[in-house]
Write a protein that holds these residues in place. Structure first.
Motif, mmCIF file in Angstrom:
data_model
loop_
_atom_site.group_PDB
_atom_site.id
_atom_site.type_symbol
_atom_site.label_atom_id
_atom_site.label_comp_id
_atom_site.label_asym_id
_atom_site.label_seq_id
_atom_site.Cartn_x
_atom_site.Cartn_y
_atom_site.Cartn_z
ATOM 1 N N ARG A 84 0.836 -1.204 0.000
ATOM 2 C CA ARG A 84 0.000 0.000 0.000
ATOM 3 C C ARG A 84 0.875 1.261 0.000
ATOM 4 N N SER A 99 1.208 4.078 -3.162
ATOM 5 C CA SER A 99 0.812 5.480 -2.995
ATOM 6 C C SER A 99 1.948 6.444 -3.323
ATOM 7 N N THR A 100 3.192 5.985 -3.215
ATOM 8 C CA THR A 100 4.333 6.858 -3.494
ATOM 9 C C THR A 100 4.866 6.668 -4.907
#
Length: 287
Positions: free
Chosen positions: A190, A194-195
């Motif tokens: 996760r 997201s990065t």
């Protein structure tokens, strides 16, 4: 366009099942890595007879690499030199190992792979083999604990969903460490999703996959049977993910098992997103 797929933990049980299946598809070019070329330890743990000379199912030797998942340099070269598009990350030690080894391989090794892969522009997706053991702590309390005792539940079990928190088993330190390592891997996926906007992450909470692909034996209790995943259903699920790659969200978690009686986790998103419909199942027959 042919997708280049790298399977980590290629010598393992799940690795062999998927390599044999995916290699038949002309749309995929299958590569594999593992730190050894012996059969999965699961054959020993399940007392499955092994014929003389039996070997794991691996890609052709020019596409298989003996490589430890924590070997950063070698792993990086394999992914980069072969321009890998998709990684199926299965490499892990089992709950029979020490806590230290579980943390080193399952946690540190996964972080190393994710870090390397997300820096390669040709990597499009990582399918991370998590486990239903991320929620095995629920089996320690009613109504789910009846399955551990082989007592038939009096009513349908409320299914654990992705909105329910993962709870590890506290059976013993190594078992708990294994559960926690899979929870950690999901959190890591996760975080990277997201990065890094280029690589999609699919976390697959796999049910119990056994060597014989059969659960009719009375040796198995219903804590096993309720989470069983047949080889056919395993392959079907991975087919669905790969076929729907472009439609996949940046990050997703799926529970994956067969259509078992008293299955206690929710697989609805697999059906809705991917049209995954299990074909097999363990049934609690009246005696």
């Amino acid at each position: 366009m042919v997708k280049r797929i790298l399977v980590s933990g290629a010598s393992g049980l799940v690795g062999g099942i998927l390599i044999e299946h995916l290699s038949k598809n002309p749309n995929y070019d299958i590569y594999g890595i593992d730190k050894h070329i012996e059969l999965s330890i699961r054959y020993q743990l399940e007392n499955t007879p092994i014929s003389e000379g039996q070997q794991p199912i691996l890609p052709p030797k020019e596409k298989f690499y003996v490589c430890d998942i924590i070997d950063k340099d070698k792993l990086s070269h394999i992914i980069q030199d072969n321009k890998i598009n998709i990684i199926i990350h299965l490499a892990a030690v089992l709950e029979t190992e020490t806590v230290e080894k579980i943390n080193h391989i399952n946690c540190n090794g996964t972080k190393i792979l994710f870090d390397i892969a997300t820096k390669q522009e040709h990597v499009e997706m990582i399918i991370y083999a998590s486990s239903v053991m991320t929620i095995y702590g629920y089996l320690e309390n009613e109504p789910y604990s009846s399955l551990l005792k082989n007592i038939r539940p009096q009513e349908a079990l409320k299914k654990i969903t992705l909105n329910d928190p993962p709870i590890p088993s506290h059976l013993n330190p190594s078992f708990e460490a294994y559960c926690m390592s899979k929870i950690y891997g999901e959190k890591l996926a996760r975080q990277y999703s997201s990065t890094d906007g280029n690589v999609k992450f699919v976390c697959v909470r796999l049910g119990w996959i056994n060597t014989t692909d059969d659960v009719t034996s009375d040796l198995y209790d219903w804590s096993d049977k309720s989470v069983w995943c047949s080889h056919r259903d395993l392959c079907q699920f991975f087919d669905r993910v790969l076929e729907n790659q472009l439609k996949m969200k940046q990050f997703q978690i799926y529970f994956v098992s067969s259509n078992n009686d008293y299955c206690w986790f929710d697989m609805d998103n697999g059906r809705e997103d991917l049209n995954y419909v299990p074909q097999d199942g363990a049934k609690w027959n009246e005696t």
